[in-house]
Design a protein around this motif. Sequence first.
Motif, PDB file in Angstrom:
ATOM      1  N   PHE A  88       1.031   9.900  -5.405  1.00 21.29           N
ATOM      2  CA  PHE A  88       1.366  11.257  -5.138  1.00 21.29           C
ATOM      3  C   PHE A  88       2.396  11.675  -6.115  1.00 21.29           C
ATOM      4  O   PHE A  88       2.581  12.919  -6.335  1.00 21.29           O
ATOM      5  CB  PHE A  88       1.737  11.271  -3.719  1.00 21.29           C
ATOM      6  N   ARG A  89       3.160  10.910  -6.600  1.00 20.69           N
ATOM      7  CA  ARG A  89       3.980  11.269  -7.533  1.00 20.69           C
ATOM      8  C   ARG A  89       3.367  11.410  -8.943  1.00 20.69           C
ATOM      9  O   ARG A  89       3.990  12.369  -9.958  1.00 20.69           O
ATOM     10  CB  ARG A  89       5.070  10.370  -7.726  1.00 20.69           C
ATOM     11  N   ARG A  90       2.459  10.888  -9.417  1.00 18.73           N
ATOM     12  CA  ARG A  90       1.638  10.917 -10.688  1.00 18.73           C
ATOM     13  C   ARG A  90       0.197  11.074 -10.247  1.00 18.73           C
ATOM     14  O   ARG A  90      -0.548  10.402 -10.433  1.00 18.73           O
ATOM     15  CB  ARG A  90       1.752   9.616 -11.311  1.00 18.73           C
ATOM     16  N   ARG A  91      -0.237  12.383  -9.875  1.00 15.13           N
ATOM     17  CA  ARG A  91      -1.466  12.743  -9.552  1.00 15.13           C
ATOM     18  C   ARG A  91      -2.275  12.881 -10.875  1.00 15.13           C
ATOM     19  O   ARG A  91      -3.594  13.002 -10.854  1.00 15.13           O
ATOM     20  CB  ARG A  91      -1.520  14.264  -9.004  1.00 15.13           C
ATOM     21  N   ASP A  92      -1.690  12.882 -11.854  1.00 13.06           N
ATOM     22  CA  ASP A  92      -2.671  12.624 -13.344  1.00 13.06           C
ATOM     23  C   ASP A  92      -2.795  11.554 -13.720  1.00 13.06           C
ATOM     24  O   ASP A  92      -3.602  11.211 -14.718  1.00 13.06           O
ATOM     25  CB  ASP A  92      -1.415  13.333 -14.452  1.00 13.06           C
ATOM     26  N   ILE A  93      -2.788  10.389 -13.061  1.00 16.19           N
ATOM     27  CA  ILE A  93      -3.139   9.025 -13.437  1.00 16.19           C
ATOM     28  C   ILE A  93      -4.440   9.156 -13.193  1.00 16.19           C
ATOM     29  O   ILE A  93      -5.240   9.282 -12.124  1.00 16.19           O
ATOM     30  CB  ILE A  93      -2.527   7.746 -12.570  1.00 16.19           C
ATOM     31  N   PRO A  94      -5.289   8.530 -14.194  1.00 13.39           N
ATOM     32  CA  PRO A  94      -6.743   8.171 -14.099  1.00 13.39           C
ATOM     33  C   PRO A  94      -7.173   6.975 -13.233  1.00 13.39           C
ATOM     34  O   PRO A  94      -6.100   6.137 -12.973  1.00 13.39           O
ATOM     35  CB  PRO A  94      -7.313   8.068 -15.610  1.00 13.39           C
ATOM     36  N   PRO A 101       0.798  -1.104   0.078  1.00 15.17           N
ATOM     37  CA  PRO A 101      -0.021   0.208  -0.051  1.00 15.17           C
ATOM     38  C   PRO A 101       0.859   1.369  -0.073  1.00 15.17           C
ATOM     39  O   PRO A 101       0.595   2.241  -0.611  1.00 15.17           O
ATOM     40  CB  PRO A 101      -0.849  -0.148   1.355  1.00 15.17           C
ATOM     41  N   PHE A 102       2.115   1.255   0.711  1.00 16.62           N
ATOM     42  CA  PHE A 102       2.847   2.268   0.767  1.00 16.62           C
ATOM     43  C   PHE A 102       3.429   2.430  -0.515  1.00 16.62           C
ATOM     44  O   PHE A 102       3.568   3.879  -1.008  1.00 16.62           O
ATOM     45  CB  PHE A 102       3.914   2.508   1.743  1.00 16.62           C
ATOM     46  N   ALA A 103       3.763   1.564  -1.218  1.00 19.73           N
ATOM     47  CA  ALA A 103       4.310   1.833  -2.728  1.00 19.73           C
ATOM     48  C   ALA A 103       3.364   2.324  -3.563  1.00 19.73           C
ATOM     49  O   ALA A 103       3.561   3.272  -4.318  1.00 19.73           O
ATOM     50  CB  ALA A 103       4.704   0.195  -3.238  1.00 19.73           C
ATOM     51  N   LEU A 104       2.107   1.924  -3.479  1.00 19.35           N
ATOM     52  CA  LEU A 104       0.984   2.394  -4.261  1.00 19.35           C
ATOM     53  C   LEU A 104       0.663   3.877  -3.899  1.00 19.35           C
ATOM     54  O   LEU A 104       0.248   4.678  -4.828  1.00 19.35           O
ATOM     55  CB  LEU A 104      -0.278   1.482  -3.818  1.00 19.35           C
ATOM     56  N   LEU A 105       0.721   4.304  -2.811  1.00 22.76           N
ATOM     57  CA  LEU A 105       0.478   5.772  -2.177  1.00 22.76           C
ATOM     58  C   LEU A 105       1.770   6.650  -2.884  1.00 22.76           C
ATOM     59  O   LEU A 105       1.334   7.620  -3.306  1.00 22.76           O
ATOM     60  CB  LEU A 105       0.187   5.883  -0.644  1.00 22.76           C
TER      61      LEU A 105
END
Length: 549
Positions: A54-60, A46-50
Amino acid sequence: MIVFLRRLLDTHLLAPHGFCFLWRPELLWTHVISDALIGVSYMTIPFALLVIIFRRRDIPFSWVIWCFAIFILACGMTHFMMIWTLWTPLYGVEGLVKVVTAVASVTTAILLWRLIPLATALASPEQLRIANERLELRIGERDAAIALLEEEQAEGRKTEEALLQAQKMDALGQLTGGLAHDFNNLLQAVQTSLELIDRRADDPASVRRLALGGLGATHRGAELTAKLLAFARKKQLSPETFNVDEMIAEMREILARTSGSSVDLRFELHADDAVVEADKTQAEVALLNLVNNARQATSEGGRILISSRDYEVVDAEPDLAPGIYVEVSVADNGAGMDPEIARKAFEPFFTTKPIGQGTGLGLSQVYGFANQAGGVARIESALGEGARVSLYIPRLPAARPEKVGTAVSAPTDLPLASTILLVDDDDHVRDTAVEMLGDLGLEVVEASSGPEALRLNLPERVSVAVLDYAMPEMTGTELAAHLRMRWPGLPVIFVTGYSDVGELRTLTGERETVLRKPYRKSDLRDALVGVLGSAGFAPTSSGGDAGEV
C-alpha cells in the motif's frame, strides 16, 4: 461429499495429540511455545507485506506478494491448529487448514517460476546509474539545442528585419529616376517663380501669383518627401482608420513612377466609402510592392490594373470568416506563374529572381500586412495569363475616417507681448522663421544651437520656445530640459524634418507640440495659438500667405 465431511470432522474415538506425548509437560509446552512463536511470526509477516504494497503501489509484480502473504498466513494457521489438537482431536479441521496451505503453496511456487524471467530482466543498480547518466547527457544536449535554436531564431528575426529594410530601400531606389525628374520640375517652378518675383517686384499682383505658384510647388515636394520617408523608415505597427480609395488616389503619382512610363497603369476604384483599420504606411508599402512585382512581370507595353471593391463573405471560407471586406487587387498581363510557384509565392525569402535581384520578402510582407489587418492575401495566376494579387481587409461600418491632426476649432489670436525663443541650426530656415514671427507681431530671440541659446542673456520671461529637434551638440529635447529648469512648464514647439511625427513624440512626449517642416506661417501661427491660448491680441501685420514658408 457431505458424508465425507462428517466423517472427516468426526472426533469420536480419536485421542488428542497430547496423548502421544503421554501428557508429559516438558514435551507439551515445548511444542506449544514453538508453534505459538512460529504462528505469531507467520501472522505478522503478511501484514508487513501488505503495508509495503500500500505504501509502494508502483512496485511491479505486487500480485506475487499477495500470493506469498496468503501462503504465509495459511502456514501460521497450521501451527495454531497443531497447538489446538494437543488437547482437542480436531484433526479434520487441521487437515482442511493444511489443504488451504497446500493450495496456496503450490500456487505461489508456480507463479514464482513464471516470475523468474521478468525479475531477472529488471535493470540492476549499475544499469540504472548508466541509464541516468545517459539521460542527463541527452537532457544537456537538448537544452543546448534549444538555446542554439532560440539564438538562431533571434538571428533569423534580425536578418529578416534587415532584408525587409533592404527590400524596401531596393524598391525605393527603383523610384529615384522618376523622382529626380519630379523634383527637377518642382525646383524649376520654384526657381522660375523667385526669378520672376525679383524682376517684377513693383507688380504686387504678379508677385502674389508667382509666390503662390512657387508655394504650391514646395507643398507638392513636401508631400512627396513625406511619403518617401514614411516608406523608407522602419516603423512599428500603428493601426489607424483610413479610406482605401483615398489612400490609393494619394499614391497615384508614386505608383505611376513605380510602374514606369512603358506600362499602362489603370485604376478601377469602386469602394468609395470603404474605411478600414490598419497600418496605413504598411498598406502603402504593400501596394508599392505589388505594383513593383507586376511591373517586373510585364514586358514593354504591359498593363497593370489597380482595383478596389466590396467583398462580402456569407458562408465562412477557408481563410476568411463571414463579414464584409474591402478587396484591393493588382493585376497584370505578364508571364504569370505555374501553380507550384503561386503556392510558394507568399513564403518568406522565396523568389524566382536571380541572386542579388530580389530578397523574396515583397509578397511575404504583403501577406503579413493582410494577416495583421485581420484579412488575407490571395494569388490567382496561370502561365501566360498574368497574375492577380488581392488583399482582403475587414471593412469598418460606413463612416468617414477622422483626419489625423484635425483639432477642435481654437482661437486664432495670439496673446499680447509674447516673446519667442527660436533655435535652429539652419541659417536660412531661422531667418525666414524670424520674419514670419515678426509678421505675427511677436518679439524673437534667436540662436543657432542649444549651447548658444543657454549663453544668451535671455529676458525674464520667455513665452514659447520654438526648437529644431535635430541639432548638433544638443538636441531640441535636451535644450528644452535645460530651459524648463529655469522656467518650469515652458511651452515648447519642436520643429522637425522627419515624416514620422508620432515616432518623434515617443521621444519628446505625447503632450508636446510638433511642427513638421516645411511649414507655412499659418501652421506656425496655429501651433503658437495652441500652446499660448487667446488673450484678445490681433497680429500687428497680417502679412499675406504668399510669403509664407
